[in-house]
Design an enzyme around this catalytic site. Structure first.
Site, PDB file in Angstrom:
ATOM      1  N   ASP A  35       0.772  -1.256   0.000  1.00 37.39           N
ATOM      2  CA  ASP A  35       0.000   0.000   0.000  1.00 37.39           C
ATOM      3  C   ASP A  35       0.801   1.303   0.000  1.00 37.39           C
ATOM      4  OD1 ASP A  35      -1.498  -2.152   0.853  1.00 37.39           O
ATOM      5  OD2 ASP A  35      -2.231  -1.197   2.665  1.00 37.39           O
ATOM      6  N   GLU A 217     -10.530  -2.319   4.277  1.00 31.57           N
ATOM      7  CA  GLU A 217      -9.186  -1.838   4.588  1.00 31.57           C
ATOM      8  C   GLU A 217      -9.000  -0.445   3.975  1.00 31.57           C
ATOM      9  OE1 GLU A 217      -6.498  -5.843   4.868  1.00 31.57           O
ATOM     10  OE2 GLU A 217      -6.780  -5.093   2.846  1.00 31.57           O
TER      11      GLU A 217
END
Ligand code: FRU
Length: 481
Positions: A35, A217
């Protein structure tokens, strides 16, 4: 300075030779990345942090890697910004500039950059403890280069939810407070704080809304202007449960009153229908612009893709806009304008001819009536990726079924579809290809498909098939690294 220049020249030369290494997209210098984290803009520089394992090409103890850029295209690698500590690994999060020094971390008039992230305690996880994820903060007084962890961490303790992570914080001016969007298993939680240290839970959203094929998420929530109004966009990444399998980014448009998010309707919408755009969030401190960047992979196969010294790239940065469509607001995304500064040469090409391109780094743009069409990228080995539109089902598609190396995962091959949302009777599109990826934006970015691939030889043949011999603009792009 001379040494730095020499180092940059050497690394670009090495990168250029590495199989599957993108030339225009951000990739870590080596080892594992997932990420994007804590992105912000300050004093002419964009900062990008990212989930990083500096010792392996597979996921492991997470750090925040760091890179900076003047134009979001050419990146300079910086030293690792955050290391794991006794509270755990450094999971995803955000960074803010605390202009008013609400935290008291500022010194001599320098506003601190405050990173807000999840401390993930691996030992506790192994021991089966549910409270393994807690929220922590760290501050920087040198503009985001080095950070000091707050002695009072964690600032939000786990209330008994195993998936309790990825805080995204921004200043909510009308309420003079910080607002945090936090992913808590199957819903968003919102917290507020006067000083980034003391947090109060405000509300929850989404237990009965949106996609629920996996864990929620990496959220992001921000206001956008549309037709003289302010609307709020809430991005919620989900894994698995994306429309074409695995990881993806859904979003909601609605209102936020400082306490609660209220969506405009119950529909689930997606930022990108391709298989390879996950954990995407936006840069902070970019004024009226909203610039989005995602991790160009999918947890279905991210850890086994066939790259050698590093794993994963990010998507190109994209400008987000809110657009009114059928009485609702939807998000459109297009590659940032700075891509145009990397154009090397241009030519007009006609459909139904095979073009030999100079490199695998190019931008193709076109306009055509609503009709079937396909763009085939291929090589001399018969490997190919096909991107196009299917009028009978009103869908765009990307087919990587014969795209080269696919043996690393049985979840990789296949075709991804994106519905066409636009009602216009012409289709416009932009396709950007870069060695191992294709990003396709149709109808001003209303339908987007991002895909990665691993051909044994780069794709330098291009063929557009459409009913009429229409002209398209093909631009060769320069590497940005
Ligand atoms: C998303 C994610 C986050 C987490 C991070 C760990 O890809 O699972 O929820 O913070 O990766 O690396």
């Amino acid at each position: 300075m001379k040494n730095l220049l020499f180092f940059l020249l050497i690394t670009s030369a090495v990168f250029a030779q590495e199989k599957h290494r993108p030339q225009l997209h951000f990739t870590p210098p080596s080892m594992w990345m997932n990420d994007p984290n804590g992105m912000f803009y300050a004093s002419g520089t964009y900062h990008l942090y990212y989930q990083y394992h500096p010792e392996s090409t597979v996921w492991g103890p997470m750090h925040w890697g760091h890179a900076t850029s003047k134009d979001l295209m050419r990146w300079e690698h910086q030293p690792v910004a955050l290391y794991p500590d006794s509270l755990g690994l450094i999971f995803s999060g955000s960074a803010v500039i605390d202009h008013q020094n609400t935290s008291g971390f500022g010194k001599n008039g320098i506003p601190p950059v405050v990173a807000i992230y999840t401390s993930h305690n691996l030992e506790w996880e192994k021991a089966g403890r549910i409270d393994r994820e807690n929220q922590s903060i760290a501050y920087s007084l040198d503009g985001g280069q080095t950070f000091t962890k707050f002695a009072g961490n964690p600032v939000i303790k786990n209330p008994g939810i195993a998936d309790f992570r990825d805080p995204n914080v921004s200043w909510y001016a009308p309420g003079k407070k910080w607002i945090m969007a936090l992913a808590t298993q199957d819903r968003e939680a919102f917290y507020s704080s006067p000083d980034l240290k003391n947090w109060t839970k405000e509300s929850e959203f989404g237990a009965k809304m949106g996609a629920h094929g996996g864990v929620w998420e990496c959220p992001d929530m921000f206001p956008m202007q549309v037709g003289g109004k302010t609307k709020w966009v809430l991005i919620v990444n989900i894994n698995p449960g994306a429309p074409n399998g695995g990881s993806g980014a859904q979003y909601f448009v609605g209102d936020f009153d400082g306490h609660q998010f209220t969506p405009q309707d119950e529909e689930t919408r997606w930022i990108d229908y391709g298989r390879d755009n996950y954990a995407g969030v936006t840069f902070h401190e970019t004024g009226d612009k909203r610039i989005f960047m995602g991790w160009m992979s999918n947890w279905d196969y991210a850890t086994v893709v066939p790259t050698e010294s590093w794993r994963s790239a990010n998507t190109l940065p994209r400008d987000l806009k809110l657009v009114a469509l059928d009485g609702k607001y939807v998000v459109a995304s297009t590659p940032i304008e700075a891509v145009s500064n990397y154009v090397k040469s241009k030519q007009t090409i006609k459909s139904n001819n095979t073009i030999k391109t100079a490199s695998a780094l190019q931008r193709l743009t076109g306009k055509l009536p609503v009709q079937d069409f396909s763009i085939t990228l291929s090589n001399s080995k018969g490997e190919q990726v096909i991107i196009g539109f299917e009028a009978s089902t009103n869908r765009y598609f990307v087919d990587r079924d014969a795209s080269g190396d696919m043996k690393f995962s049985n979840k990789f091959a296949g075709k991804a579809y994106a519905p066409r949302l636009s009602k216009s009777n012409t289709i416009d599109f932009t396709l950007i290809t870069d060695v191992a990826s294709a990003e396709f934006f149709a109808d001003g970015g209303l339908s987007v498909l991002t895909t990665i691939y691993f051909p044994s030889e780069t794709f330098k043949n291009l063929k557009i098939t459409s009913a009429k011999g229409l002209p398209f603009l093909l631009e060769e792009l320069k590497p940005s690294m």
